[in-house]
Design a protein around this motif. Structure first.
Motif, short mmCIF file in Angstrom:
data_model
loop_
_atom_site.label_atom_id
_atom_site.label_comp_id
_atom_site.label_asym_id
_atom_site.label_seq_id
_atom_site.Cartn_x
_atom_site.Cartn_y
_atom_site.Cartn_z
N SER A 184 0.84 -1.22 0.00
CA SER A 184 0.00 0.00 0.00
C SER A 184 0.87 1.26 0.00
O SER A 184 0.59 2.23 -0.72
N ASP A 185 1.95 1.27 0.77
CA ASP A 185 2.85 2.44 0.79
C ASP A 185 3.49 2.65 -0.58
O ASP A 185 3.61 3.78 -1.07
N LEU A 186 3.92 1.53 -1.20
CA LEU A 186 4.62 1.67 -2.49
C LEU A 186 3.68 2.16 -3.59
O LEU A 186 4.08 2.95 -4.45
N GLU A 187 2.43 1.70 -3.54
CA GLU A 187 1.48 2.08 -4.58
C GLU A 187 1.32 3.59 -4.62
O GLU A 187 1.15 4.18 -5.68
N LYS A 188 1.42 4.22 -3.43
CA LYS A 188 1.23 5.68 -3.37
C LYS A 188 2.40 6.43 -3.99
O LYS A 188 2.23 7.51 -4.54
N ILE A 189 3.61 5.88 -3.88
CA ILE A 189 4.77 6.67 -4.34
C ILE A 189 5.49 6.09 -5.55
O ILE A 189 6.32 6.77 -6.14
N ALA A 190 5.17 4.87 -5.94
CA ALA A 190 5.93 4.29 -7.05
C ALA A 190 5.15 4.26 -8.37
O ALA A 190 5.66 3.80 -9.39
N GLU A 191 3.94 4.73 -8.35
CA GLU A 191 3.12 4.86 -9.56
C GLU A 191 2.95 3.55 -10.34
O GLU A 191 2.88 3.54 -11.56
N LEU A 192 2.92 2.47 -9.62
CA LEU A 192 2.56 1.17 -10.21
C LEU A 192 1.59 0.53 -9.25
O LEU A 192 1.67 0.75 -8.04
N GLU A 193 0.70 -0.26 -9.79
CA GLU A 193 -0.18 -1.01 -8.90
C GLU A 193 0.64 -2.03 -8.12
O GLU A 193 1.63 -2.56 -8.64
N ALA A 194 0.19 -2.30 -6.91
CA ALA A 194 0.93 -3.29 -6.10
C ALA A 194 -0.03 -4.30 -5.47
O ALA A 194 -1.18 -3.98 -5.19
N ARG A 195 0.47 -5.51 -5.28
CA ARG A 195 -0.28 -6.56 -4.60
C ARG A 195 0.64 -7.27 -3.62
O ARG A 195 1.84 -7.41 -3.88
N ALA A 196 0.04 -7.70 -2.53
CA ALA A 196 0.84 -8.44 -1.53
C ALA A 196 0.37 -9.88 -1.43
O ALA A 196 -0.83 -10.16 -1.52
N THR A 197 1.32 -10.78 -1.25
CA THR A 197 1.02 -12.20 -1.00
C THR A 197 1.70 -12.59 0.30
O THR A 197 2.89 -12.30 0.48
N ILE A 198 0.95 -13.24 1.17
CA ILE A 198 1.57 -13.76 2.41
C ILE A 198 1.75 -15.26 2.22
O ILE A 198 0.77 -15.99 2.06
N LEU A 199 2.99 -15.71 2.25
CA LEU A 199 3.25 -17.13 1.96
C LEU A 199 2.90 -18.03 3.15
O LEU A 199 2.50 -19.18 2.97
N GLY A 200 3.07 -17.51 4.35
CA GLY A 200 2.60 -18.19 5.57
C GLY A 200 3.10 -19.62 5.75
O GLY A 200 4.25 -19.94 5.44
N HIS A 201 2.18 -20.46 6.21
CA HIS A 201 2.58 -21.82 6.61
C HIS A 201 2.89 -22.73 5.44
O HIS A 201 3.35 -23.86 5.65
N LEU A 202 2.65 -22.27 4.21
CA LEU A 202 3.08 -23.08 3.05
C LEU A 202 4.58 -23.33 3.13
O LEU A 202 5.09 -24.34 2.63
N GLN A 203 5.31 -22.39 3.78
CA GLN A 203 6.77 -22.54 3.89
C GLN A 203 7.18 -23.69 4.80
O GLN A 203 8.31 -24.15 4.76
N ARG A 204 6.26 -24.11 5.67
CA ARG A 204 6.58 -25.18 6.62
C ARG A 204 5.99 -26.52 6.24
O ARG A 204 6.33 -27.54 6.84
N GLY A 205 5.05 -26.49 5.29
CA GLY A 205 4.29 -27.70 5.01
C GLY A 205 4.94 -28.56 3.93
O GLY A 205 5.79 -28.10 3.18
N GLY A 206 4.51 -29.79 3.90
CA GLY A 206 4.89 -30.66 2.78
C GLY A 206 6.26 -31.27 2.90
O GLY A 206 6.94 -31.18 3.92
N THR A 207 6.65 -31.87 1.79
CA THR A 207 7.85 -32.69 1.78
C THR A 207 9.15 -31.87 1.86
O THR A 207 9.23 -30.79 1.29
N PRO A 208 10.15 -32.36 2.60
CA PRO A 208 11.42 -31.65 2.67
C PRO A 208 12.23 -31.80 1.37
O PRO A 208 12.09 -32.80 0.66
N THR A 209 13.06 -30.81 1.09
CA THR A 209 13.98 -30.92 -0.05
C THR A 209 14.99 -32.05 0.23
O THR A 209 15.16 -32.48 1.38
N ALA A 210 15.70 -32.44 -0.82
CA ALA A 210 16.74 -33.47 -0.64
C ALA A 210 17.78 -33.00 0.38
O ALA A 210 18.21 -33.77 1.24
N TYR A 211 18.15 -31.71 0.30
CA TYR A 211 19.14 -31.18 1.25
C TYR A 211 18.65 -31.36 2.69
O TYR A 211 19.39 -31.82 3.56
#
Ligand code: F6P
Length: 364
Positions: free
Chosen positions: A271-298
């Motif tokens: 919202s702050d950027l939209e006011k001063i950067a003259e482009l539309e902006a959208r936010a995504t909250i990644l949340g618990h998707l970062q903790r869920g599901g299968t682990p990487t090979a590492y």
């Protein structure tokens, strides 16, 4: 000769994290296959320790769990037995019920405990070690903010998920000439934002360790516009704050070792950027998707190494320690040394410098 260690216990505490099952599996397999030990799991973190909720961990119980997210032992990020809540006369009162936990460990015939968790869970692990329980800690958290270890398990998976999210957000950013802001987790440390930002080609990365000036972020976005790049990608850590602002708290969770839950900064920045950067902006909250599901090979490999090493430390009777990764080697450090410190991003470190030198803005 009578073996000193015959039976070990395992407990998972705090938020779920990719790799928990891989640690349980590796510790159980090492204990059974190499040392002929019995293994018992406590369910639901410290609550299960208080209530004596145990489950036998044998080869059958751990079969097929390596790629599975979550924890087969379940978890809780509340339930500190040294400050356990009871409702009395409509009020919450706190009591130290750690002796009940001690008794349940002893009654189950457990000689040593593997406690898998982040700062909150391992603080209680240290306190049980102080009371005489043979404890080995394993460093779990997607935030990568535990001291003494280079990497906690779960972090690599969180970075991979956030990187994929950035790749996907690029599509909308480019097609619609937008600023796309991705808010990632990390508590008071900016590791996930920093690494995912570099891997995902972000234009700005905002982290708690480097308070930002929104005008500087807008400058970067406008500069890109003047160079025919009329979209931008901003990654923001949930703990990021402006030079004159505070971290945004989304929720307070009573009875949690750290009751503060952060969140909401992504929407504010968009919202702050939209006011001063003259482009539309959208936010995504990644949340618990970062903790869920299968682990990487590492993370599967790191978790396996941690689980195996934890049992080795038990057999060497090196109690009161947490397994660590130093460079590419397994090591260990005293829980007394680990607890209460946060491993933050170094604003002058090589990773931040690399990001800056390839043109990524930190809003300074
Ligand atoms: O510590 C892991 C973590 O996912 C943090 O990144 C985040 O701030 C917090 O846990 C969220 O906790 P909860 O699952 O209680 O919302």
């Amino acid at each position: 000769m009578d073996k000193k260690i015959k039976k070990i216990g395992i407990l998972t505490g705090g938020g779920d994290c990719p790799g928990l099952n891989a640690v349980i599996r590796a510790a159980t397999r090492t204990a059974i296959l190499k040392y002929g030990l019995e293994v018992v799991g406590f369910k639901n973190g410290y609550r299960g320790l208080y209530l004596g909720q145990t489950v036998k961990l044998d080869m059958e119980a751990i079969s097929g769990i390596l790629p599975k997210g979550g924890t087969i032992l379940y978890s809780s990020n509340k339930d500190n037995l040294f400050k356990y809540p009871f409702i009395e006369d409509g009020k919450t009162v706190y009591r130290d019920v750690s002796d009940v936990g001690m008794k349940n460990i002893q009654d189950a015939g457990i000689d040593a405990m593997i406690i898998i968790g982040g700062d909150g869970t391992l603080t209680s692990g240290r306190d049980f070690a102080r009371k005489g329980i043979n404890v080995i800690g394993v460093p779990k958290t997607i935030d990568n903010d535990l001291a003494s270890t280079d990497v906690t398990f779960g972090f690599d998976t969180a970075v991979a998920v956030a990187t994929e999210a950035l790749d996907r957000l690029h599509t909308t950013a480019e097609s619609h000439h937008r600023i796309m802001v991705l808010e990632v987790m990390g508590r008071y440390a900016g590791w996930i934002a920093l690494e995912a930002g570099i891997a995902g080609g972000a234009d700005a990365i905002l982290i708690p360790e480097i308070p930002y000036d929104i005008e500087k972020v807008a400058e970067k976005i406008n500069d890109r516009r003047h160079h025919d790049k009329d979209f931008s990608i901003v990654v923001v850590a949930e703990g990021a704050k402006s030079k004159d602002g505070e971290m945004i708290v989304s929720k307070v969770v009573e009875n949690s070792p750290d009751p503060i839950r952060l969140g909401g900064i992504g929407a504010k920045i968009a919202s702050d950027l939209e006011k001063i950067a003259e482009l539309e902006a959208r936010a995504t909250i990644l949340g618990h998707l970062q903790r869920g599901g299968t682990p990487t090979a590492y993370d599967r490999i790191l978790s396996t190494r941690y689980g195996m090493k934890a049992v080795e430390l038990i057999m060497e009777e090196k109690f009161g320690n947490m397994v660590t990764l130093k460079g590419n080697d397994m090591a260990y450090d005293s829980l007394e040394n680990v607890i209460g410190k946060i491993k933050n991003v170094n604003p002058q470190g090589e990773l931040v410098t690399t990001a800056k030198n390839i043109g990524i803005s930190f809003g300074e």
